[in-house]
Design an enzyme around this catalytic site. Structure first.
Site, mmCIF file in Angstrom:
data_model
loop_
_atom_site.group_PDB
_atom_site.id
_atom_site.type_symbol
_atom_site.label_atom_id
_atom_site.label_comp_id
_atom_site.label_asym_id
_atom_site.label_seq_id
_atom_site.Cartn_x
_atom_site.Cartn_y
_atom_site.Cartn_z
ATOM 1 N N ASP A 1 0.849 -1.347 -0.152
ATOM 2 C CA ASP A 1 -0.072 -0.130 -0.071
ATOM 3 C C ASP A 1 0.918 1.374 0.031
ATOM 4 O O ASP A 1 1.438 1.707 1.062
ATOM 5 C CB ASP A 1 -0.574 -0.056 1.154
ATOM 6 C CG ASP A 1 -1.868 1.103 1.487
ATOM 7 O OD1 ASP A 1 -1.697 1.922 0.729
ATOM 8 O OD2 ASP A 1 -2.248 1.360 2.511
ATOM 9 N N GLU B 1 -0.615 10.554 0.294
ATOM 10 C CA GLU B 1 -1.982 10.106 0.293
ATOM 11 C C GLU B 1 -2.343 9.774 1.625
ATOM 12 O O GLU B 1 -3.257 9.954 2.170
ATOM 13 C CB GLU B 1 -2.018 8.918 -0.697
ATOM 14 C CG GLU B 1 -3.773 8.531 -0.826
ATOM 15 C CD GLU B 1 -4.025 7.539 0.076
ATOM 16 O OE1 GLU B 1 -5.203 7.201 0.458
ATOM 17 O OE2 GLU B 1 -3.264 6.950 1.148
ATOM 18 N N GLU B 2 -1.459 9.274 2.414
ATOM 19 C CA GLU B 2 -1.676 8.702 3.602
ATOM 20 C C GLU B 2 -1.997 9.721 4.841
ATOM 21 O O GLU B 2 -2.461 9.350 5.713
ATOM 22 C CB GLU B 2 -0.467 7.780 4.178
ATOM 23 C CG GLU B 2 -0.344 6.603 3.365
ATOM 24 C CD GLU B 2 -1.317 5.462 3.394
ATOM 25 O OE1 GLU B 2 -2.280 5.482 4.314
ATOM 26 O OE2 GLU B 2 -1.136 4.283 2.740
ATOM 27 N N ASP C 1 -5.640 1.875 -5.975
ATOM 28 C CA ASP C 1 -5.007 1.576 -4.600
ATOM 29 C C ASP C 1 -5.227 0.399 -4.388
ATOM 30 O O ASP C 1 -5.711 -0.525 -5.004
ATOM 31 C CB ASP C 1 -5.892 2.698 -3.929
ATOM 32 C CG ASP C 1 -4.688 3.151 -2.287
ATOM 33 O OD1 ASP C 1 -4.000 2.591 -2.347
ATOM 34 O OD2 ASP C 1 -4.866 4.416 -2.251
ATOM 35 N N HIS D 1 -1.686 -2.273 6.358
ATOM 36 C CA HIS D 1 -0.898 -1.262 7.254
ATOM 37 C C HIS D 1 -0.090 -2.399 8.176
ATOM 38 O O HIS D 1 0.218 -1.760 9.519
ATOM 39 C CB HIS D 1 -1.808 -0.191 8.033
ATOM 40 C CG HIS D 1 -1.888 0.833 6.952
ATOM 41 N ND1 HIS D 1 -2.575 2.349 7.544
ATOM 42 C CD2 HIS D 1 -1.775 1.041 5.708
ATOM 43 C CE1 HIS D 1 -2.872 2.806 6.581
ATOM 44 N NE2 HIS D 1 -2.558 2.351 5.610
#
Lengths: 210, 163
Positions: free
Chosen positions: A32, A66-67, A89, A176
């Site tokens: 990711d 983005e995060e 994504d 994550h």
């Protein structure tokens, strides 16, 4: 500590790297969304190698930040002012324990890219992508979201005067964590779906709802 | 039985994927990853630019008025050094949606101007952690239980191990 160069503000990452597991699964931290940058790069490579001529300007965008709230995409969408945006994504595989499918829906690794339904997603662009998948026998899954997609799709959709945008996601397990896991077939099918969808877009494509 | 189709991925593209993944690209500090990506995509595009905060754009047919974007994000979640205690323990805050529950016992890289310093997220031993308090298992939390064991020790070990 200072001798080592460590001070407040230094960034820390987990060290876990890439490994290939059995049954064509890849694991790594940060799949990711490094995998997204990889997939759009592969689309560019295939377009070049297959000598495809596009009737429009193609902007292959690898956006930062983005995060922390889609910030990089917000900035670059304003600069490019695109007519259409296809975002890729990762999305949650919801078939492992402790995930409620009644809430999350059902998405699983190995069943192809997930195509998102939601207000930020442009219906005509999304249907063009779905028809492309059906025509080319690319497996896909459907995913619905309330309000926003939580991805850079939102940043593009609501940029400028409104930009027809869609989201094609790669199913991923254990997001994550340091063992984020994806399946090779899904990566290939996501690349092909983006590639083939581009071949079905022209400047004359009518994106008007009414 | 259907014959398995040849993969669209090549040896070169998979090698890029591996390098690109192994290179850290934390949110706000994506520069090195972007360089790798720009180098890999260079043969397939006509023009590139990078904006003020580092988003990278490769363009095919830059003069065409109709513009289509395909997009992904380049950054990954990480942590910031937030406080260094007098004992040399480092407390952290999130950079993106990092997960405190998976951090204990992980090895990490601290990115400094002098290069990468190896360190670990420590965690009290199963033997000792229950004797400390109310008899309840501690839960990893960003604000009170996090630390990274003194990297000085790690550096010493690395130096001797590499000799």
């Amino acid at each position: 500590m200072e001798d080592l160069g460590i001070h407040v503000g230094c960034v820390i990452t987990f060290e876990d790297g890439f490994e290939e597991l059995n049954y064509d699964y890849y694991i790594c931290r940060a799949i990711d969304n490094r995998i997204g940058g990889f997939m759009i790069a592969e689309v560019a490579r295939l377009l070049k190698e297959n000598k495809q001529k596009l009737p429009f300007g193609l902007y292959i965008v690898n956006a930062v930040q983005e995060e922390v709230g889609l910030r990089g995409a917000e900035m670059i969408a304003k600069r490019i002012k695109p007519n259409v945006a296809i975002v890729t994504d990762v999305t949650h595989d919801s078939t492992t324990p402790m995930i409620n499918k009644n809430v999350e829906g059902e998405i699983k690794c190995g069943a192809g890219p997930s195509i998102t339904y939601g207000p930020a997603v442009h219906n005509i662009l999304r249907d063009l992508i779905i028809k492309t998948a059906e025509k080319n026998n690319i497996p896909f899954q459907r995913h619905a979201v309330s309000r926003s997609t939580g991805t850079d799709t939102d940043a593009f959709a609501y940029s400028n005067d409104g930009t027809p945008s869609a989201l094609i996601s790669l199913p991923l397990r254990y997001m994550h964590t340091t063992v984020e896991m994806v399946k090779k077939d899904d990566i290939e099918n996501t690349i092909m779906l983006i590639y083939q969808s581009l071949l079905n877009i022209t400047p004359k494509t009518n994106f008007r709802y009414i | 039985m259907a014959k398995k189709q040849k993969s669209i991925l090549t040896k070169e593209s998979l090698s890029f994927l591996k390098n690109y993944l192994n290179n850290p690209s934390p949110t706000g500090f994506e520069k090195e990853g972007q360089k790798l990506w720009l180098k890999y995509t260079e043969p397939y595009i006509d023009e590139t630019y990078v904006d003020a905060y580092g988003s990278a754009v490769g363009i095919i047919n830059p003069d065409a008025p109709f513009k289509v974007v395909i997009e992904a994000h380049a950054d990954e979640i990480s942590w910031f050094v937030n406080y260094i205690s007098p004992e040399g323990l480092i407390y952290v805050i999130r950079n993106g949606g990092s997960d405190q529950q998976i951090a204990p016992s992980k090895r990490v890289n601290i990115h400094t101007e002098k290069g990468i310093v190896k360190a670990v997220f420590g965690w009290p031993a199963i033997h000792t952690r229950l004797r400390g308090g109310e008899g309840k298992e501690p839960t990893p939390k960003v604000d009170n239980i996090f630390w990274i064991a003194a990297p000085v020790t790690v550096k010493k070990w690395r130096t001797s191990a590499s000799m």
